[in-house]
Design a protein around this motif. Structure first.
Motif, PDB file in Angstrom:
ATOM      1  N   ALA A 318      36.342  52.431  35.677  1.00  0.00           N
ATOM      2  CA  ALA A 318      35.384  52.500  36.787  1.00  0.00           C
ATOM      3  C   ALA A 318      34.423  51.316  36.760  1.00  0.00           C
ATOM      4  O   ALA A 318      34.116  50.721  37.805  1.00  0.00           O
ATOM      5  CB  ALA A 318      34.610  53.815  36.725  1.00  0.00           C
ATOM      6  N   SER A 319      33.963  50.962  35.575  1.00  0.00           N
ATOM      7  CA  SER A 319      33.031  49.834  35.444  1.00  0.00           C
ATOM      8  C   SER A 319      33.701  48.528  35.844  1.00  0.00           C
ATOM      9  O   SER A 319      33.118  47.715  36.583  1.00  0.00           O
ATOM     10  CB  SER A 319      32.526  49.749  34.002  1.00  0.00           C
ATOM     11  OG  SER A 319      31.714  48.606  33.823  1.00  0.00           O
ATOM     12  N   TYR A 320      34.937  48.318  35.376  1.00  0.00           N
ATOM     13  CA  TYR A 320      35.651  47.082  35.707  1.00  0.00           C
ATOM     14  C   TYR A 320      35.927  47.001  37.206  1.00  0.00           C
ATOM     15  O   TYR A 320      35.792  45.925  37.817  1.00  0.00           O
ATOM     16  CB  TYR A 320      36.962  47.007  34.917  1.00  0.00           C
ATOM     17  CG  TYR A 320      37.663  45.684  35.068  1.00  0.00           C
ATOM     18  CD1 TYR A 320      37.298  44.584  34.299  1.00  0.00           C
ATOM     19  CD2 TYR A 320      38.696  45.529  35.994  1.00  0.00           C
ATOM     20  CE1 TYR A 320      37.936  43.356  34.443  1.00  0.00           C
ATOM     21  CE2 TYR A 320      39.341  44.304  36.143  1.00  0.00           C
ATOM     22  CZ  TYR A 320      38.948  43.225  35.372  1.00  0.00           C
ATOM     23  OH  TYR A 320      39.572  42.015  35.527  1.00  0.00           O
ATOM     24  N   ALA A 321      36.295  48.123  37.801  1.00  0.00           N
ATOM     25  CA  ALA A 321      36.566  48.147  39.246  1.00  0.00           C
ATOM     26  C   ALA A 321      35.303  47.815  40.030  1.00  0.00           C
ATOM     27  O   ALA A 321      35.346  47.065  41.014  1.00  0.00           O
ATOM     28  CB  ALA A 321      37.098  49.517  39.648  1.00  0.00           C
ATOM     29  N   THR A 322      34.173  48.356  39.609  1.00  0.00           N
ATOM     30  CA  THR A 322      32.906  48.096  40.288  1.00  0.00           C
ATOM     31  C   THR A 322      32.514  46.622  40.183  1.00  0.00           C
ATOM     32  O   THR A 322      32.145  45.982  41.175  1.00  0.00           O
ATOM     33  CB  THR A 322      31.793  48.977  39.692  1.00  0.00           C
ATOM     34  OG1 THR A 322      32.135  50.350  39.872  1.00  0.00           O
ATOM     35  CG2 THR A 322      30.459  48.699  40.376  1.00  0.00           C
ATOM     36  N   GLN A 323      32.612  46.069  38.984  1.00  0.00           N
ATOM     37  CA  GLN A 323      32.205  44.677  38.748  1.00  0.00           C
ATOM     38  C   GLN A 323      33.083  43.684  39.508  1.00  0.00           C
ATOM     39  O   GLN A 323      32.621  42.598  39.892  1.00  0.00           O
ATOM     40  CB  GLN A 323      32.268  44.374  37.255  1.00  0.00           C
ATOM     41  CG  GLN A 323      31.230  45.111  36.427  1.00  0.00           C
ATOM     42  CD  GLN A 323      31.481  44.986  34.933  1.00  0.00           C
ATOM     43  OE1 GLN A 323      32.285  44.154  34.497  1.00  0.00           O
ATOM     44  NE2 GLN A 323      30.812  45.804  34.147  1.00  0.00           N
ATOM     45  N   ASN A 324      34.352  44.045  39.732  1.00  0.00           N
ATOM     46  CA  ASN A 324      35.295  43.104  40.336  1.00  0.00           C
ATOM     47  C   ASN A 324      35.713  43.481  41.749  1.00  0.00           C
ATOM     48  O   ASN A 324      36.627  42.870  42.317  1.00  0.00           O
ATOM     49  CB  ASN A 324      36.529  42.972  39.440  1.00  0.00           C
ATOM     50  CG  ASN A 324      36.222  42.312  38.115  1.00  0.00           C
ATOM     51  OD1 ASN A 324      36.205  41.093  38.007  1.00  0.00           O
ATOM     52  ND2 ASN A 324      35.967  43.130  37.098  1.00  0.00           N
ATOM     53  N   GLY A 325      35.030  44.482  42.328  1.00  0.00           N
ATOM     54  CA  GLY A 325      35.307  44.865  43.708  1.00  0.00           C
ATOM     55  C   GLY A 325      36.718  45.392  43.920  1.00  0.00           C
ATOM     56  O   GLY A 325      37.344  45.114  44.953  1.00  0.00           O
TER      57      GLY A 325
END
Length: 567
Positions: A318-325
């Motif tokens: 979830a964090s990676y998806a948020t940071q990278n759109g």
């Protein structure tokens, strides 16, 4: 007529599930009766009388699309209450190990998010599924997610349908020319088709985990799909059987009355004539870890541990998806897809070899006797992954692992047929699952777990030596042109002799005498011949017990196999 209704229908006649929900906050989850357990399923809550203090909550994720924020918050809930979380084979989530005193609070927390628990169990239209690369993948022609949301809106919290259908309805729709997973196990499948130069959908109906959906000879334009869906739901509500629970699916309507009668019921609600089917647009493709999308970006398949997830994994994703759109999607293969990577690389890595294997909930479900996700350790996972062989592993005959819709299907069962062992798997092969041809045939009624790897490995060796590049094609050209019992005996004879003698491709099915001659050419010296009469059945039984009976301590695995302790 009331007396002939099945037990669940009698409860519905007394009180509609939507009316039961009006007093939801006052339910005593520590003191439930049978009716309570039926009603609670309609709101995503599952409990049994023999596990009365433990609950499962299922989360409906329409089309498998979830926001990173919701995924993160579900991880927080899972962590707070020390729950087990898995992905389902319908692109949703299940929380296991929920205590009675926490059910209401967790239910309210989840339904406050952009997902819902409503109608994820029970007699409802279940989570509507599509391909993980819907609308964005290289094979996509029509994005179906907007249609899914319209269908979802029609049934969610609709007083007429909440828990009130004769039985569950599984719906799949794909606007892709090639899919990660087959959709022919659904009660209703809208498949990409083309007619008069335009894309639309052919309708298939009557599938289930053990049966293939049939061509209804109906073509729908994109803007007709939702109207047809509404008509089918109403027709099933009005005309579906409400008597024996064993015969209440759409499959049984077709079996009893025929496809044309079912279509007539739907048409009376649809209010216009049906167009005949167009040309099915469906090809086989093998999907790798990264898939280039139509816009030039990439999708990434994160392999779960046979659907199991840890809260730390979820938070990292979830964090990676948020940071990278990136967009997060759940696949019917129980894996997580990240959409929109600029390059085919990502720091998120999973040790699992699971992206072609669907495994049911196992001993998290009361119907399974084994921890199916753990029993995958008996499989040659590296070879399965290398050849992209589709495996479906179910914990019981209900078939939540879709074992009859994959290249090699398995059901984990208990047995004492082979001496001092009680665990094994029924094996199925030969499904033509990509195009909805046929369901898999049974190869063995039981193989002890300790011999499962050798059997599956031999099947894969036959495939490797055949020259075919796809196991499904190998099954169609080779395995399916021989009788089930002959293939079983051929495998057993090869195991006894270590010959690994191949079967030749055939243009037509073989006769019993032809199959006997093939066996005699290769295995005339073996002693199963004295057990053969007018079929291979007794010879298969004799040779399987000779090869697989375990006496005393298991000589093949040290330390001793740890058996599952049942609750």
């Amino acid at each position: 007529m009331e007396n002939k209704l099945n037990k669940r229908e009698r409860y519905k006649a007394q009180l509609r599930p939507i009316d039961y929900y009006k007093d939801f906050e006052n339910i005593d989850f520590e003191s439930l009766n049978e009716g309570d357990r039926y009603y609670l399923q309609d709101f995503g809550i599952f409990n049994t009388s023999f596990l009365e203090d433990e609950f499962t909550i299922r989360i409906r994720v329409a089309g498998g699309r979830i926001s990173a924020d919701d995924f993160q918050k579900i991880a927080d809930i899972t962590q707070k209450y020390n729950l087990t979380i898995i992905l389902t084979a319908r692109g949703g989530l299940q929380l296991h190990g929920v205590c009675a005193e926490d059910v209401l609070e967790i239910h309210q927390s989840i339904n406050a998010l952009g997902v819902t628990t409503w109608q994820s169990f029970g007699d409802n239209v279940r989570n509507i599924v599509t391909d993980a690369y819907d609308g964005c993948g290289a094979f996509s022609e029509i994005e179906t997610y907007p249609l899914i949301m319209q269908m979802n809106e029609h049934i969610i919290k609709n007083p007429r349908y909440v828990g009130m259908l004769p039985r569950r309805v599984s719906v799949g729709i794909s606007g892709n020319r090639a899919n990660v997973t087959s959709f022919f196990a659904n009660d209703l499948y809208f498949a990409l088709a083309q007619k008069d130069g335009a894309f639309g959908f052919n309708v298939y109906m009557g599938g289930k985990n053990t049966e293939v959906a049939q061509n209804a000879d109906i073509f729908l334009k994109e803007d007709e799909v939702v109207s047809f869906f509404k008509a089918l739901v109403e027709a099933f509500y009005l005309h579906g059987s409400r008597f024996s629970r064993a015969k209440t699916r759409i499959f049984h309507m077709i079996e009893e009355f025929g496809m044309e009668t079912l279509k007539a019921h739907i048409q009376s609600e649809y209010k216009k004539e049906f167009e005949s089917a167009g040309e099915l647009v469906l090809q086989k493709a093998k999907f790798t870890e990264f898939h280039q999308l139509k816009d030039g970006t990439f999708g990434f398949c994160y392999q779960t541990d046979f659907s199991r997830l840890t809260t730390s994994e979820i938070k990292e994703i979830a964090s990676y998806a948020t940071q990278n759109g990136l967009e997060i999607r759940f696949g019917m293969d129980q894996n997580i897809y990240l959409i929109g990577l600029k390059e085919p690389s990502i720091p998120l890595k999973s040790k699992a070899l699971s992206d072609t294997i669907v495994a049911c909930a196992g001993n998290l479900c009361p119907y399974a006797v084994w921890s199916i996700k753990d029993e995958t350790s008996y499989l040659p996972l590296a070879k399965i992954n290398e050849h992209r062989i589709q495996i479906g592993f179910s914990g019981c005959a209900k078939g939540c692992g879709r074992h009859r819709h994959t290249d090699i299907g398995l059901i984990g069962l208990k047995t004492n047929n082979f001496g001092d062992t009680d665990g094994g798997a029924r094996i199925f092969i030969g499904a033509q699952h990509s195009t909805g041809g046929i369901a898999a045939r049974q190869l063995f009624s039981m193989v002890p777990f300790v011999y499962l790897e050798s059997v599956v490995s031999l099947l894969i060796e036959f495939f490797e030596k055949s020259g075919y590049s796809d196991f499904e094609e190998f099954a169609a050209k080779v395995l399916n042109n021989y009788s089930e019992e002959f293939v079983s005996l051929w495998v057993l004879a090869n195991l006894e002799t270590s010959k690994k003698a191949e079967l030749a491709p055939r243009d037509s099915e073989t006769t019993f005498e032809e199959e006997k001659e093939l066996l005699r050419e290769e295995f005339a010296e073996l002693d199963f011949w004295e057990h053969m009469d007018e079929s291979f059945f007794n010879a298969v039984s004799y040779l399987s017990k000779k090869l697989w009976t375990i006496e005393g301590e298991d000589p093949h695995y040290k330390p001793k196999i740890e058996r599952t302790n049942f609750r």
